[in-house]
Scaffold this motif. Structure first.
Motif, PDB file in Angstrom:
ATOM      1  N   ARG A 166      -9.029 -26.081  26.503  1.00 40.59           N
ATOM      2  CA  ARG A 166     -10.434 -26.304  26.825  1.00 40.59           C
ATOM      3  C   ARG A 166     -11.175 -24.965  26.893  1.00 40.59           C
ATOM      4  O   ARG A 166     -10.576 -23.916  27.121  1.00 40.59           O
ATOM      5  CB  ARG A 166     -10.585 -27.012  28.170  1.00 40.59           C
ATOM      6  N   ARG A 167     -12.457 -25.026  26.710  1.00 40.79           N
ATOM      7  CA  ARG A 167     -13.322 -23.886  26.954  1.00 40.79           C
ATOM      8  C   ARG A 167     -14.557 -24.369  27.678  1.00 40.79           C
ATOM      9  O   ARG A 167     -14.781 -25.581  27.806  1.00 40.79           O
ATOM     10  CB  ARG A 167     -13.699 -23.176  25.642  1.00 40.79           C
ATOM     11  N   LEU A 168     -15.384 -23.439  28.156  1.00 35.59           N
ATOM     12  CA  LEU A 168     -16.525 -23.787  28.988  1.00 35.59           C
ATOM     13  C   LEU A 168     -17.837 -23.274  28.404  1.00 35.59           C
ATOM     14  O   LEU A 168     -17.852 -22.356  27.586  1.00 35.59           O
ATOM     15  CB  LEU A 168     -16.343 -23.214  30.396  1.00 35.59           C
ATOM     16  N   ASN A 169     -18.902 -23.876  28.886  1.00 40.09           N
ATOM     17  CA  ASN A 169     -20.237 -23.331  28.650  1.00 40.09           C
ATOM     18  C   ASN A 169     -20.522 -22.337  29.762  1.00 40.09           C
ATOM     19  O   ASN A 169     -20.191 -22.587  30.922  1.00 40.09           O
ATOM     20  CB  ASN A 169     -21.264 -24.469  28.646  1.00 40.09           C
TER      21      ASN A 169
ATOM     22  N   GLN B  13     -15.250 -28.239  27.248  1.00 39.96           N
ATOM     23  CA  GLN B  13     -15.366 -28.599  25.841  1.00 39.96           C
ATOM     24  C   GLN B  13     -13.997 -28.549  25.176  1.00 39.96           C
ATOM     25  O   GLN B  13     -13.190 -27.668  25.453  1.00 39.96           O
ATOM     26  CB  GLN B  13     -16.336 -27.645  25.143  1.00 39.96           C
ATOM     27  N   THR B  14     -13.759 -29.515  24.295  1.00 38.51           N
ATOM     28  CA  THR B  14     -12.443 -29.633  23.659  1.00 38.51           C
ATOM     29  C   THR B  14     -12.278 -28.700  22.470  1.00 38.51           C
ATOM     30  O   THR B  14     -11.159 -28.515  21.987  1.00 38.51           O
ATOM     31  CB  THR B  14     -12.206 -31.080  23.191  1.00 38.51           C
ATOM     32  N   GLN B  15     -13.368 -28.108  21.978  1.00 40.45           N
ATOM     33  CA  GLN B  15     -13.262 -27.215  20.818  1.00 40.45           C
ATOM     34  C   GLN B  15     -12.773 -25.842  21.269  1.00 40.45           C
ATOM     35  O   GLN B  15     -13.507 -24.852  21.245  1.00 40.45           O
ATOM     36  CB  GLN B  15     -14.618 -27.080  20.093  1.00 40.45           C
ATOM     37  N   SER B  16     -11.522 -25.807  21.691  1.00 41.39           N
ATOM     38  CA  SER B  16     -10.957 -24.554  22.181  1.00 41.39           C
ATOM     39  C   SER B  16     -10.517 -23.670  21.021  1.00 41.39           C
ATOM     40  O   SER B  16     -10.348 -24.139  19.897  1.00 41.39           O
ATOM     41  CB  SER B  16      -9.763 -24.837  23.098  1.00 41.39           C
TER      42      SER B  16
ATOM     43  N   VAL C 249     -11.390 -18.737  26.710  1.00 45.09           N
ATOM     44  CA  VAL C 249     -11.592 -18.031  25.443  1.00 45.09           C
ATOM     45  C   VAL C 249     -12.645 -18.759  24.620  1.00 45.09           C
ATOM     46  O   VAL C 249     -12.632 -19.997  24.524  1.00 45.09           O
ATOM     47  CB  VAL C 249     -10.274 -17.938  24.649  1.00 45.09           C
ATOM     48  N   ALA C 250     -13.550 -18.008  24.030  1.00 46.29           N
ATOM     49  CA  ALA C 250     -14.572 -18.552  23.132  1.00 46.29           C
ATOM     50  C   ALA C 250     -14.894 -17.493  22.078  1.00 46.29           C
ATOM     51  O   ALA C 250     -14.535 -16.316  22.227  1.00 46.29           O
ATOM     52  CB  ALA C 250     -15.824 -18.941  23.909  1.00 46.29           C
TER      53      ALA C 250
ATOM     54  N   GLU D 270     -15.732 -13.603  16.506  1.00 44.66           N
ATOM     55  CA  GLU D 270     -14.570 -12.936  17.087  1.00 44.66           C
ATOM     56  C   GLU D 270     -14.183 -13.609  18.407  1.00 44.66           C
ATOM     57  O   GLU D 270     -15.032 -13.805  19.291  1.00 44.66           O
ATOM     58  CB  GLU D 270     -14.873 -11.457  17.333  1.00 44.66           C
ATOM     59  N   PRO D 271     -12.904 -13.984  18.578  1.00 49.03           N
ATOM     60  CA  PRO D 271     -12.492 -14.610  19.837  1.00 49.03           C
ATOM     61  C   PRO D 271     -12.425 -13.597  20.972  1.00 49.03           C
ATOM     62  O   PRO D 271     -11.934 -12.478  20.789  1.00 49.03           O
ATOM     63  CB  PRO D 271     -11.109 -15.170  19.514  1.00 49.03           C
ATOM     64  N   GLN D 272     -12.916 -14.003  22.138  1.00 46.42           N
ATOM     65  CA  GLN D 272     -12.948 -13.109  23.289  1.00 46.42           C
ATOM     66  C   GLN D 272     -12.531 -13.858  24.549  1.00 46.42           C
ATOM     67  O   GLN D 272     -12.758 -15.064  24.669  1.00 46.42           O
ATOM     68  CB  GLN D 272     -14.348 -12.525  23.491  1.00 46.42           C
ATOM     69  N   LEU D 273     -11.935 -13.136  25.476  1.00 47.90           N
ATOM     70  CA  LEU D 273     -11.639 -13.682  26.790  1.00 47.90           C
ATOM     71  C   LEU D 273     -12.868 -13.491  27.670  1.00 47.90           C
ATOM     72  O   LEU D 273     -13.374 -12.375  27.806  1.00 47.90           O
ATOM     73  CB  LEU D 273     -10.432 -12.973  27.415  1.00 47.90           C
ATOM     74  N   TYR D 274     -13.337 -14.600  28.235  1.00 49.39           N
ATOM     75  CA  TYR D 274     -14.535 -14.563  29.069  1.00 49.39           C
ATOM     76  C   TYR D 274     -14.190 -14.762  30.532  1.00 49.39           C
ATOM     77  O   TYR D 274     -13.220 -15.450  30.878  1.00 49.39           O
ATOM     78  CB  TYR D 274     -15.520 -15.643  28.640  1.00 49.39           C
ATOM     79  N   CYS D 275     -14.998 -14.162  31.386  1.00 51.43           N
ATOM     80  CA  CYS D 275     -14.918 -14.322  32.831  1.00 51.43           C
ATOM     81  C   CYS D 275     -16.183 -15.043  33.275  1.00 51.43           C
ATOM     82  O   CYS D 275     -17.295 -14.571  33.025  1.00 51.43           O
ATOM     83  CB  CYS D 275     -14.809 -12.954  33.502  1.00 51.43           C
ATOM     84  N   LYS D 276     -16.021 -16.198  33.912  1.00 49.87           N
ATOM     85  CA  LYS D 276     -17.162 -16.973  34.401  1.00 49.87           C
ATOM     86  C   LYS D 276     -17.222 -16.882  35.914  1.00 49.87           C
ATOM     87  O   LYS D 276     -16.197 -16.998  36.599  1.00 49.87           O
ATOM     88  CB  LYS D 276     -17.036 -18.439  33.957  1.00 49.87           C
ATOM     89  N   TYR D 277     -18.419 -16.695  36.444  1.00 48.66           N
ATOM     90  CA  TYR D 277     -18.577 -16.516  37.881  1.00 48.66           C
ATOM     91  C   TYR D 277     -19.973 -16.951  38.299  1.00 48.66           C
ATOM     92  O   TYR D 277     -20.877 -17.115  37.461  1.00 48.66           O
ATOM     93  CB  TYR D 277     -18.354 -15.049  38.262  1.00 48.66           C
TER      94      TYR D 277
END
Length: 316
Positions: free
Chosen positions: A103-106, A116-119, A158-159, A165-172
């Motif tokens: 999964r990924r997030l907005n 979101q399922t488009q991981s 990851v998005a 380019e794939p990147q690791l995201y930090c959500k806060y």
């Protein structure tokens, strides 16, 4: 007296030059030298590019693991050092450690809502919650302090960026709402396994992915009763977290190119053989990547993190 007579002969006498054959041989030798020098230069340049790319991948992988590990160790933190009674994790509260598979997030939605399922290559998401400290020493994954008594979050997923380019995201949670920040570029897969302590001895006796833990919860509590689910959830039995990342470089430095037989097992070959079908992203092949990126160099980075705090809110 003529000029030629002064020097003992006619003008031009004694002068020599190159024949056409000699000129062609000289040119051919010169070209060979230039080609050899060019080949040496290109070889040196390629070696430098490959070494630089490998060093960049190492820096990215190690940095990403360090950020994730620091956040995981903060899970369920309670500020017991203050003069006042601290805010603690109540049974009805959401777990301090939680995740989802593939999964990924907005970036602007609240917490883990609306996944979101488009991981990206089956990458997981990981949510960590903790209470802030009065001295503002507790930081979220973006490096911002969480005030004492307030429950902060660090969520990883990851998005792809605007360039693909794939990147690791930090959500806060920021001052004006939820947001995300990219912390590591070139992360093609982010996989997480959780060690559960189901016999209360402080050590993990089961290692499961997020889907398996959620299935255990579904079997004992109705999904609509969030308070009861939070009180009984298996997420509050997590004591270790296994994290694995697949990091790619920026240059086409992998000599194996489009070799479809090349595989990347993020938790090892045995785990992929047993769970590769039901745990998307733990085994990836060259053919799973875009054609334009298949020749990039890739490397797997993994670590196991022991939680410092009891995720059920108990003061150990």
């Amino acid at each position: 007296m003529s000029v030629g007579s002064m020097y003992g002969g006619p003008i031009g006498a004694g002068q020599q030059g190159l024949t056409l054959v000699e000129l062609m041989i000289s040119l051919a030798l010169s070209l060979l030298i230039v080609l050899a020098a060019t080949a040496t230069f290109l070889s040196s340049k390629n070696a430098y590019t490959a070494n630089d790319d490998a060093a960049r991948i190492d820096d990215t992988g190690r940095f990403a693991l360090e950020v994730i590990a620091r956040a995981v160790r903060q899970a369920a933190y309670v500020d017991w050092g203050g003069n006042e009674a601290p805010a603690v994790v109540q049974p009805s509260m959401s777990p301090s450690m939680e995740g989802m598979d593939a999964r990924r997030l907005n970036s602007s939605t609240v917490g883990m809502t609306s996944p979101q399922t488009q991981s990206v290559n089956g990458s997981d998401l990981l949510s960590i919650q903790f209470f802030g400290a009065g001295d503002e020493t507790m930081l979220n994954c973006a490096g911002f302090p969480v005030p004492g008594g307030q429950r902060g979050s660090s969520i990883f997923y990851v998005a792809r960026d605007e360039s693909g380019e794939p990147q690791l995201y930090c959500k806060y949670a920021g001052d004006t709402g939820w947001t995300s920040a990219a912390i590591a570029r070139g992360i093609e897969s982010f996989q997480v396994l959780y060690g559960l302590d189901t016999d209360d001895d402080g050590m993990p006796n089961r290692v499961l992915n997020a889907s398996a833990i959620n299935a255990l919860d579904d079997a004992i509590v109705d999904t609509g009763d969030s308070a009861a689910r939070n009180a009984k959830t298996h997420w509050k039995k997590v004591v270790t977290v296994n994290v694995s990342l697949l990091v790619r470089g920026e240059a086409d430095t992998d000599a194996r190119g489009n070799d479809a037989s090349v595989t990347y097992d993020l938790f090892g070959n045995d785990y992929s053989d047993g769970h590769g079908v039901d745990d998307q992203g733990v085994r990836l092949r060259k053919e799973d990547f875009p054609v334009s990126a298949r020749s990039r160099y890739r490397k797997v980075y993994s670590t196991t993190i022991q939680l410092r705090n009891a995720t059920d809110g108990a003061n150990r």
